[in-house]
Design a protein around this motif. Structure first.
Motif, mmCIF file in Angstrom:
data_model
loop_
_atom_site.group_PDB
_atom_site.id
_atom_site.type_symbol
_atom_site.label_atom_id
_atom_site.label_comp_id
_atom_site.label_asym_id
_atom_site.label_seq_id
_atom_site.Cartn_x
_atom_site.Cartn_y
_atom_site.Cartn_z
ATOM 1 N N PRO A 15 0.735 -1.131 -0.165
ATOM 2 C CA PRO A 15 -0.233 -0.035 -0.152
ATOM 3 C C PRO A 15 0.749 1.136 0.128
ATOM 4 O O PRO A 15 0.469 2.524 -0.437
ATOM 5 N N GLU A 16 2.000 1.087 0.594
ATOM 6 C CA GLU A 16 2.928 2.173 0.446
ATOM 7 C C GLU A 16 3.315 2.711 -0.810
ATOM 8 O O GLU A 16 4.051 3.713 -1.248
ATOM 9 N N LEU A 17 3.444 1.690 -1.699
ATOM 10 C CA LEU A 17 3.796 1.812 -3.272
ATOM 11 C C LEU A 17 5.554 2.044 -3.128
ATOM 12 O O LEU A 17 6.250 1.355 -2.543
ATOM 13 N N ASP A 18 5.933 3.156 -3.474
ATOM 14 C CA ASP A 18 7.492 3.340 -3.831
ATOM 15 C C ASP A 18 7.948 3.973 -2.579
ATOM 16 O O ASP A 18 9.086 4.362 -2.294
ATOM 17 N N ASP A 60 0.765 16.166 -2.356
ATOM 18 C CA ASP A 60 0.692 15.042 -2.844
ATOM 19 C C ASP A 60 1.071 14.002 -2.194
ATOM 20 O O ASP A 60 0.483 12.747 -1.751
ATOM 21 N N ARG A 61 2.330 13.981 -1.788
ATOM 22 C CA ARG A 61 2.923 13.011 -0.770
ATOM 23 C C ARG A 61 2.423 12.802 0.329
ATOM 24 O O ARG A 61 2.172 11.789 0.874
ATOM 25 N N ILE A 66 -1.311 9.799 4.425
ATOM 26 C CA ILE A 66 -2.349 9.973 5.275
ATOM 27 C C ILE A 66 -3.412 8.825 5.328
ATOM 28 O O ILE A 66 -3.782 8.198 5.851
ATOM 29 N N SER A 67 -3.591 8.958 3.742
ATOM 30 C CA SER A 67 -4.672 7.954 3.246
ATOM 31 C C SER A 67 -4.246 6.565 3.565
ATOM 32 O O SER A 67 -5.030 5.714 3.971
ATOM 33 N N VAL A 68 -2.937 6.162 3.255
ATOM 34 C CA VAL A 68 -2.536 4.748 3.763
ATOM 35 C C VAL A 68 -2.430 4.346 4.916
ATOM 36 O O VAL A 68 -3.054 3.579 5.648
ATOM 37 N N LEU A 69 -2.113 5.435 5.789
ATOM 38 C CA LEU A 69 -2.008 5.297 7.335
ATOM 39 C C LEU A 69 -3.507 5.104 7.915
ATOM 40 O O LEU A 69 -3.566 4.316 8.874
ATOM 41 N N TRP A 98 -10.217 10.608 8.758
ATOM 42 C CA TRP A 98 -10.093 9.905 7.732
ATOM 43 C C TRP A 98 -10.140 8.277 8.126
ATOM 44 O O TRP A 98 -10.661 7.504 7.379
ATOM 45 N N SER A 99 -9.475 7.923 9.263
ATOM 46 C CA SER A 99 -9.882 6.562 9.558
ATOM 47 C C SER A 99 -11.111 6.156 10.148
ATOM 48 O O SER A 99 -11.218 4.884 9.781
ATOM 49 N N GLN A 100 -11.579 6.927 10.450
ATOM 50 C CA GLN A 100 -13.193 6.810 10.733
ATOM 51 C C GLN A 100 -14.032 6.222 9.322
ATOM 52 O O GLN A 100 -14.875 5.385 9.433
ATOM 53 N N VAL A 101 -13.592 7.110 8.493
ATOM 54 C CA VAL A 101 -14.372 6.928 7.145
ATOM 55 C C VAL A 101 -13.927 5.517 6.672
ATOM 56 O O VAL A 101 -14.604 4.638 6.094
#
Length: 318
Positions: A15-18, A60-61, A66-69, A98-101
């Motif tokens: 999920p972290e990609l590169d 962007d980074r 945040i989305s991955v975490l 974000w984590s709630q969603v």
């Protein structure tokens, strides 16, 4: 074929990609949260804070991390604990919302959503230049099924801060879909407006192809004759144009530089194989280097198996 066989053996869901620093943090969180002590909670918060405060203007980074975490910690107490301990830390507030969603899913009913929007708005007030609180609020808006005028108001707040925010475009694409109360026409209008002005290597450049994959998967989901001839979707009109627009550029070294570039390459490889454009898919698989994303591969079963089988088909006859 030996080299390609070795590449296939190393495929992995990442999920972290590169983002190697994010990958190390995920491993550390996995190891330390198992103990559940106050000391490990403090350590985890410090580690997250340190990573998310790097490159404060690289929206962007930062949004990617945040989305991955948030997905990784959706079932954990950590985001809520961090937000409670540091109620004036906008990063902690955004991660909590974000984590709630992520825990409930955008179409889920019920759940503890009472403070998600409030957390986003507090974060936006504390960090007025940061698009992340507004991106998180866009996710909350989908979750709570807000009306379109409200959602577009949030959308405009994101664009004012980060014109090509990938996560925001993907959320709007889903929100405008028939599955979430929009329509196919709204999706087409949204994509057409983007195509007219988006730079060829912008972080949100995969929006058009994502819309076509959504439509293709909807056709497969209907079953019957339509599913049997679904591959013709990729040889017609807008779907073929979407592939043609990007197939010769995305896989070039350094062309896509945004945080989720490898996710976009996974999407392209999937679409090319769905359209039986194997020769073009080979170079894309090489560029991916074995870093697999769950979507879109998971729609056919286990994503690693689906990816490996597609990669193998692409290399037949080399």
């Amino acid at each position: 074929m030996g080299f390609l066989s070795n590449r296939r053996k190393r495929v992995r869901l990442a999920p972290e990609l590169d983002d190697q620093e994010l990958g190390r943090l995920l491993k550390s969180l996995l190891a330390t949260t198992r103990t559940g002590t106050i000391a490990t909670t403090d350590l985890c918060m410090a580690q997250m804070s340190r990573l998310l405060e790097q490159g404060p203007d690289d929206w962007d980074r930062r949004t990617h991390r945040i989305s991955v975490l948030a997905d990784f910690l959706s079932a954990s107490h950590l985001p809520k604990s961090w937000a409670a301990r540091e109620p004036r830390n906008p990063t902690a507030l955004v991660l909590h919302a974000w984590s709630q969603v992520a825990q409930a899913g955008p179409r889920a009913q019920g759940g503890d959503r009472s403070d998600a929007a409030e957390s986003c708005l507090r974060a936006a007030e504390l960090a007025p230049d940061d698009p992340a609180p507004w991106v998180a609020l866009l996710k909350v808006a989908r979750w709570e099924r807000w009306r379109q005028p409200q959602v577009f108001g949030v959308w405009n707040e994101v664009l004012a801060r980060d014109r090509w925010n990938r996560e925001a475009y993907m959320n709007m694409l889903a929100y405008l879909s028939p599955e979430e109360g929009g329509s196919r026409l709204q999706v087409l209008d949204f994509v057409d407006a983007l195509i007219a002005r988006v730079p060829a290597n912008a972080p949100c450049v995969a929006t058009e192809l994502t819309a076509q994959v959504f439509q293709y998967q909807a056709i497969l989901g209907r079953g019957g004759y339509e599913a049997l001839v679904a591959r013709t979707h990729w040889s017609q009109g807008m779907a073929a144009q979407a592939l043609d627009r990007v197939v010769h550029t995305w896989g070039q070294p350094g062309f896509l530089r945004h945080a989720k570039a490898l996710a976009d390459l996974n999407l392209l490889a999937y679409a090319l194989m769905a359209g039986d454009r194997r020769a073009e898919a080979r170079a894309v698989f090489e560029a991916i280097g074995g870093v697999v994303t769950a979507w879109p591969w998971q729609t056919g079963g286990d994503p690693l198996t689906e990816f490996e089988q597609a990669q193998r088909r692409a290399t037949v006859g080399m």
